[in-house]
Scaffold this motif. Structure first.
Motif, short mmCIF file in Angstrom:
data_model
loop_
_atom_site.label_atom_id
_atom_site.label_comp_id
_atom_site.label_asym_id
_atom_site.label_seq_id
_atom_site.Cartn_x
_atom_site.Cartn_y
_atom_site.Cartn_z
N SER A 1 17.56 2.67 -7.65
CA SER A 1 17.79 4.15 -7.18
C SER A 1 17.32 5.55 -8.02
O SER A 1 17.23 5.93 -8.16
CB SER A 1 18.82 3.67 -6.58
OG SER A 1 19.70 5.18 -5.78
N ARG A 2 18.05 4.59 -9.25
CA ARG A 2 18.24 5.95 -10.99
C ARG A 2 17.12 5.39 -11.20
O ARG A 2 16.89 7.17 -11.46
CB ARG A 2 19.05 5.20 -11.90
CG ARG A 2 20.07 5.90 -12.89
CD ARG A 2 20.33 5.48 -13.77
NE ARG A 2 20.79 3.83 -13.90
CZ ARG A 2 21.42 3.04 -12.86
NH1 ARG A 2 22.51 3.76 -12.15
NH2 ARG A 2 21.92 1.68 -13.70
N SER A 3 15.74 5.03 -10.75
CA SER A 3 14.84 4.82 -11.60
C SER A 3 13.92 6.13 -11.07
O SER A 3 13.61 6.69 -11.63
CB SER A 3 14.28 3.76 -11.94
OG SER A 3 13.33 3.64 -12.30
N LEU A 4 13.89 5.41 -9.66
CA LEU A 4 13.23 6.23 -8.93
C LEU A 4 13.34 7.51 -8.35
O LEU A 4 12.71 7.98 -7.32
CB LEU A 4 12.57 5.28 -7.36
CG LEU A 4 12.51 3.63 -8.35
CD1 LEU A 4 11.63 2.92 -7.25
CD2 LEU A 4 10.04 4.06 -8.73
N ASP A 5 14.77 7.48 -7.90
CA ASP A 5 15.60 8.72 -7.66
C ASP A 5 15.08 8.87 -5.59
O ASP A 5 14.25 10.35 -5.26
CB ASP A 5 14.69 10.35 -8.21
CG ASP A 5 15.77 11.21 -7.50
OD1 ASP A 5 16.33 10.86 -7.09
OD2 ASP A 5 15.54 12.59 -7.73
N ILE A 6 14.67 7.73 -5.19
CA ILE A 6 14.90 7.52 -3.96
C ILE A 6 15.76 7.02 -3.12
O ILE A 6 16.43 6.91 -3.30
CB ILE A 6 13.89 6.55 -3.33
CG1 ILE A 6 12.88 5.50 -2.82
CG2 ILE A 6 14.66 4.91 -3.95
CD1 ILE A 6 11.87 4.30 -2.48
N ALA A 7 15.64 7.75 -1.74
CA ALA A 7 16.64 8.19 -1.25
C ALA A 7 17.19 6.85 -0.33
O ALA A 7 16.72 5.41 -0.59
CB ALA A 7 16.17 8.48 0.38
N GLY B 1 0.96 -1.21 0.01
CA GLY B 1 0.27 -0.12 0.38
C GLY B 1 0.60 1.49 0.02
O GLY B 1 0.93 1.91 0.06
N GLU B 2 2.27 1.58 0.22
CA GLU B 2 2.87 2.39 0.30
C GLU B 2 3.65 1.95 -1.13
O GLU B 2 3.40 1.55 -1.55
CB GLU B 2 4.01 2.54 0.98
CG GLU B 2 4.28 3.24 1.92
CD GLU B 2 5.76 3.78 0.59
OE1 GLU B 2 6.44 5.39 0.09
OE2 GLU B 2 6.12 2.91 0.46
N TRP B 3 2.71 4.34 -1.51
CA TRP B 3 3.74 4.09 -2.64
C TRP B 3 4.61 4.22 -3.39
O TRP B 3 5.30 3.40 -4.48
CB TRP B 3 2.61 5.33 -3.59
CG TRP B 3 4.14 6.63 -2.83
CD1 TRP B 3 3.46 7.14 -1.70
CD2 TRP B 3 4.49 7.32 -3.54
NE1 TRP B 3 4.56 8.63 -1.40
CE2 TRP B 3 5.04 8.21 -2.63
CE3 TRP B 3 5.40 7.49 -4.60
CZ2 TRP B 3 6.17 9.26 -2.69
CZ3 TRP B 3 6.26 8.76 -4.57
CH2 TRP B 3 6.17 9.47 -3.75
N TRP B 4 5.98 4.33 -2.78
CA TRP B 4 6.70 3.30 -3.19
C TRP B 4 7.20 1.53 -3.71
O TRP B 4 7.67 1.56 -4.54
CB TRP B 4 8.27 3.62 -2.13
CG TRP B 4 8.69 5.22 -2.27
CD1 TRP B 4 8.85 6.13 -0.86
CD2 TRP B 4 9.51 6.09 -2.83
NE1 TRP B 4 8.68 7.53 -1.56
CE2 TRP B 4 9.69 7.29 -2.64
CE3 TRP B 4 9.30 5.99 -4.89
CZ2 TRP B 4 9.99 8.27 -3.57
CZ3 TRP B 4 10.23 6.71 -5.28
CH2 TRP B 4 10.79 8.41 -4.81
#
Length: 168
Positions: free
Chosen positions: A43-49, A21-24
């Motif tokens: 990491s590269r695709s999503l630009d996520i911490a 349910g969490e969008w990430w």
């Protein structure tokens, strides 16, 4: 304050949301089902911490949607591969694509669902389990299953009564 858990909720939607349910998590599954495997790729695709990506990958592994497999021994590095349960999530993502295109793409479709062999557009649909015939979504509903509790049965009866009342 501790967040409420839905793991033991009887509703399959609630149980599923507890896992993805969490969008990430949904975006990670989208990328994994499109072939991304390695931490750096996500990491590269999503630009996520990095700490958030680590937590989400671990939760998807724990939920059984991804499997952690080593791809390098020195240094030890892992890739994340969809499990059969994760592959089954593809239909949820396809439904999201169709719904998003229909309601939130006034400029037109940036992503389409197509048949791989022909490239022809397709849409998610329901099929009768006995004979495989297509059943339009608007002709489908939910009902209490064989293992439903009395609470779920009562809830379904109430919802069905409201549906019948609206149709009248």
């Amino acid at each position: 304050m501790q967040r409420k858990t839905l793991v033991h909720d009887e509703c399959p939607i609630a149980r599923s949301l507890e896992r993805v349910g969490e969008w990430w998590s949904i975006l990670i599954m989208r990328d994994a089902l499109q072939g991304l495997r390695r931490f750096e790729e996500f990491s590269r695709s999503l630009d996520i911490a990095p700490n958030m990506l680590t937590r989400r990958l671990n939760s998807l592994v724990e939920a059984g949607l991804l499997e952690r497999q080593p791809y390098s021994q020195r240094p030890l590095r892992y890739q994340y591969v969809p499990t059969a349960r994760g592959e089954d999530f593809r239909v949820v993502l396809m439904a999201f694509v169709a719904w998003g295109n229909r309601h939130y793409a006034p400029e037109g479709e940036s992503v389409q669902i197509v048949e791989r062999a022909t490239g022809r557009p397709v849409r998610p649909m329901m099929a009768d389990l006995v004979d495989g015939r297509p059943v339009p979504l608007e002709q489908c509903t939910v009902q209490a299953g064989p293992r439903a509790s009395d609470g779920i049965r009562q809830r379904m009866q109430t919802l069905q009564a409201l549906e019948t009342e609206r149709e009248a």
